[in-house]
Enzyme design. Structure first.
Site, PDB file in Angstrom:
ATOM      1  N   GLY A  64      41.477  16.674  51.407  1.00 39.73           N
ATOM      2  CA  GLY A  64      42.336  17.057  50.276  1.00 39.73           C
ATOM      3  C   GLY A  64      43.446  17.943  50.790  1.00 39.73           C
ATOM      4  N   GLY A  95      44.465  22.853  49.594  1.00 39.76           N
ATOM      5  CA  GLY A  95      43.895  22.200  50.771  1.00 39.76           C
ATOM      6  C   GLY A  95      44.775  22.362  51.997  1.00 39.76           C
ATOM      7  N   SER A 117      38.959  32.123  46.297  1.00 37.18           N
ATOM      8  CA  SER A 117      39.945  32.812  45.457  1.00 37.18           C
ATOM      9  C   SER A 117      41.094  33.362  46.294  1.00 37.18           C
ATOM     10  CB  SER A 117      39.290  33.965  44.701  1.00 37.18           C
ATOM     11  OG  SER A 117      40.265  34.630  43.934  1.00 37.18           O
ATOM     12  N   LYS A 130      32.328  32.606  41.119  1.00 32.90           N
ATOM     13  CA  LYS A 130      33.776  32.353  41.094  1.00 32.90           C
ATOM     14  C   LYS A 130      34.239  32.175  39.644  1.00 32.90           C
ATOM     15  CE  LYS A 130      38.005  31.636  42.229  1.00 32.90           C
ATOM     16  NZ  LYS A 130      38.682  30.671  41.496  1.00 32.90           N
ATOM     17  N   HIS A 165      34.347  35.555  38.174  1.00 35.57           N
ATOM     18  CA  HIS A 165      35.538  36.197  38.753  1.00 35.57           C
ATOM     19  C   HIS A 165      36.758  35.813  37.920  1.00 35.57           C
ATOM     20  CE1 HIS A 165      39.238  35.638  41.103  1.00 35.57           C
ATOM     21  NE2 HIS A 165      38.889  36.680  41.827  1.00 35.57           N
ATOM     22  N   ASN A 166      36.870  34.520  37.615  1.00 37.34           N
ATOM     23  CA  ASN A 166      38.013  34.060  36.820  1.00 37.34           C
ATOM     24  C   ASN A 166      37.966  34.612  35.397  1.00 37.34           C
ATOM     25  OD1 ASN A 166      38.573  32.598  39.114  1.00 37.34           O
ATOM     26  ND2 ASN A 166      39.099  30.733  38.030  1.00 37.34           N
ATOM     27  N   GLU A 223      39.275  37.909  35.669  1.00 37.21           N
ATOM     28  CA  GLU A 223      40.730  37.720  35.898  1.00 37.21           C
ATOM     29  C   GLU A 223      41.451  37.525  34.554  1.00 37.21           C
ATOM     30  OE1 GLU A 223      41.791  34.622  38.919  1.00 37.21           O
ATOM     31  OE2 GLU A 223      42.928  33.719  37.299  1.00 37.21           O
ATOM     32  N   ARG A 261      44.980  33.108  24.599  1.00 33.76           N
ATOM     33  CA  ARG A 261      45.758  31.989  25.150  1.00 33.76           C
ATOM     34  C   ARG A 261      45.738  30.813  24.173  1.00 33.76           C
ATOM     35  NH1 ARG A 261      44.683  31.418  31.631  1.00 33.76           N
ATOM     36  NH2 ARG A 261      44.396  33.618  32.086  1.00 33.76           N
TER      37      ARG A 261
HETATM   38  C1  6PG Z   1      41.863  32.324  42.152  1.00 33.34           C
HETATM   39  C2  6PG Z   1      42.322  31.864  40.797  1.00 33.34           C
HETATM   40  C3  6PG Z   1      42.487  30.381  40.764  1.00 33.34           C
HETATM   41  C4  6PG Z   1      43.333  29.901  39.590  1.00 33.34           C
HETATM   42  C5  6PG Z   1      42.662  30.032  38.263  1.00 33.34           C
HETATM   43  C6  6PG Z   1      43.658  29.939  37.152  1.00 33.34           C
HETATM   44  O1  6PG Z   1      40.877  33.012  42.169  1.00 33.34           O
HETATM   45  O2  6PG Z   1      42.526  32.008  43.137  1.00 33.34           O
HETATM   46  O3  6PG Z   1      41.415  32.243  39.824  1.00 33.34           O
HETATM   47  O4  6PG Z   1      41.223  29.823  40.861  1.00 33.34           O
HETATM   48  O5  6PG Z   1      44.512  30.608  39.584  1.00 33.34           O
HETATM   49  O6  6PG Z   1      41.767  28.980  38.141  1.00 33.34           O
HETATM   50  O7  6PG Z   1      42.978  29.591  36.028  1.00 33.34           O
HETATM   51  P1  6PG Z   1      43.678  29.233  34.671  1.00 33.34           P
HETATM   52  O8  6PG Z   1      44.651  28.124  34.973  1.00 33.34           O
HETATM   53  O9  6PG Z   1      42.566  28.787  33.801  1.00 33.34           O
HETATM   54  O10 6PG Z   1      44.373  30.461  34.224  1.00 33.34           O
END
Ligand code: 6PG
Length: 460
Positions: free
Chosen positions: A11, A16, A127, A181, A184-185, A188, A285
């Site tokens: 990929g 990738g 990430s 992960k 984590h998001n 985020e 959102r």
């Molecule tokens: C990371 C980010 C990455 C991506 C998110 C965005 O850790 O590098 O989290 O995985 O930017 O998936 O998610 P959304 O498009 O849902 O905001």
């Protein structure tokens, strides 16, 4: 005969190709393949030691044993399609890794499919976005522990480093890597929402111009709020159009999402973990998409402002810091609960250490959070470390009331305060809920003074 490649990167999209460049730069002998001829051609302009293969079968043949394949492709069906092809080409003992944002239950299913063929499968959370993948991402590995020993050296080499330690580690079996992960998001999402709400408070309630907001954010970033997201917030605010206007003022106020935030919320509901800041962030959102209705609502819905003082930038910063701690607290609670449910035995302190660099939610706060001694299911907010943040409670409360009084929705801040106040709620009105459920549906209720389930004939 030429030595075969140590790893195959499958990929060559944005993530990738960045990871591939990272591996090559670090001297890892890398085989490359993409189903897209365009991606293969684009990458072939790159210099360095690598081998690009035009066919999947040749790509697999070009790998030393046990073969290590790192997929960096779109999550969902594409992974199943490629996995199917890989399984027909690989042998017992070989290793397949998925570095995309896959749903952890899909990863668990794929682990089972591979196990039946004695092939090792690993779900790997990566990430840091495009730059992170190139310069050093944060890597959260899950799945086959045997395979981990075979891929550890390469992954640690390409990962971000903090105090000389790689921000890369084995989380636990099955889908654990992709699970952390995902959370984590979720964190985020909450942090992004909080920073955006702070910006909106300054703009709308305090009528602050962008230059001044930049100055305030820079000051915050020099202190306890220092983080990658604060750093890029400043960069975003400073960006200007050719005509000298700020780009931020031309960007539509509608945000989309790919899925990890929604999964985190669904998981929280299913596991019974209260993560209101993450819920509100993804809900904001969704609601932002109602652009037309919002414009109509602005004209139609009455609003009476209340006299309540605005908060100073310093107080706003304190409120933001407290809300950020609370957002991390919710994420850790969810990971802790799932780790116990799934018997993953995730070491939260080690996870925090991995998150200290390379990932999107890296921040100075994590240095403090790392010191917490975790016990199962105990919220961060109840740990000793939180005592130093308790003093910020007044600012969070004042900021929230001020925003409400001015008619500005700040669900990230409000839900953080709710989380805090719930943890202070020695008594909740659940006695009343119990009584009502029993009254209309004979659902019975528990008592404070006696063991067992009770029912009352409420009409007598
Ligand atoms: C990371 C980010 C990455 C991506 C998110 C965005 O850790 O590098 O989290 O995985 O930017 O998936 O998610 P959304 O498009 O849902 O905001």
């Amino acid at each position: 005969m030429e030595r075969k490649c140590e790893i195959g990167l499958l990929g060559l999209g944005v993530m990738g190709s960045s990871l591939a460049k990272n591996m090559i730069r670090n001297g890892v002998k890398t085989a490359l393949y993409s189903v897209s001829e365009r991606e293969r051609n684009l990458f072939s302009a790159q210099k360095g030691q690598y081998h690009m293969f035009p066919e999947l079968s040749k790509f697999i043949m070009g790998l030393e044993k046990p073969r290590r394949v790192f997929m960096m492709i779109t999550a969902g069906e594409p992974v199943d399609i490629i996995l199917d092809q890989l399984l027909s080409l690989m042998e017992a003992g070989d290793i397949i890794m998925d570095g995309g944002n896959s749903y952890y239950k899909d990863t668990e299913r794929r682990c089972r499919i591979c196990r039946e063929r004695n092939i090792h499968y690993m779900g790997i959370g990566v990430s840091g976005g495009e730059k992170g993948a190139l310069k050093g991402p944060c890597i959260m590995a899950g799945g086959s522990s045997e395979a981990w020993n075979e891929v550890k050296d390469i992954l640690e080499t390409i990962a971000a480093k903090q105090d000389g330690m790689p921000c890369c580690g084995y989380i636990a079996s099955g889908g654990a890597g992709h699970y952390v992960k995902m959370v984590h998001n979720g964190i985020e999402y909450a942090l992004l929402e909080l920073i955006a709400e702070a910006y909106q408070y300054l703009r709308v309630v305090k009528n602050t111009d962008i230059e001044e907001i930049c100055r305030i954010f820079k000051k915050w970033n020099e202190g306890s709020l220092n983080s990658y997201l604060m750093e890029i917030s400043i960069r975003v605010l400073e960006k200007k159009e050719k005509d000298g206007t700020f780009l931020i003022d031309h960007i539509l106020d509608v945000a989309e999402q790919k899925g990890t935030g929604k999964w985190t919320v669904t998981e929280s509901v299913e596991r019974g973990v209260y993560t209101p800041s993450i819920y509100e962030a993804q809900a904001a959102r969704i609601f932002s998409g109602k652009k037309e209705e919002r414009e109509k609502g602005k004209r139609k819905l009455v609003f009476h402002s209340l006299a309540f003082p605005e908060v100073t930038p310093d107080e706003l910063g304190k409120a933001l810091l407290m809300a950020c701690v609370i957002a991390y607290s919710q994420g850790f609670e969810l990971i802790s609960k799932t780790s116990a449910d799934e018997k993953w035995g995730i070491d939260l302190s080690s996870l925090v250490a991995i998150w200290k660099n390379g990932c999107i939610i890296r921040s100075r706060l994590l240095n403090e959070i790392e010191k917490v001694e975790y016990s199962e299911n105990r919220a961060l907010i109840l740990s000793e470390i939180f005592e130093q943040y308790g003093d910020l409670e007044g600012s969070l409360r004042k900021m929230t009331v001020s925003a409400v009084a001015h008619g500005l929705p700040v669900p990230g801040f409000t839900s953080s305060l709710n989380y805090y106040d719930y943890y202070r709620s020695e008594r909740m009105p659940m006695n009343f809920i119990q009584a009502l459920r029993d009254c209309f549906g004979s659902h019975t209720y528990m008592r404070e003074d006696k063991e067992g389930c009770f029912h009352t004939d409420w009409e007598q």
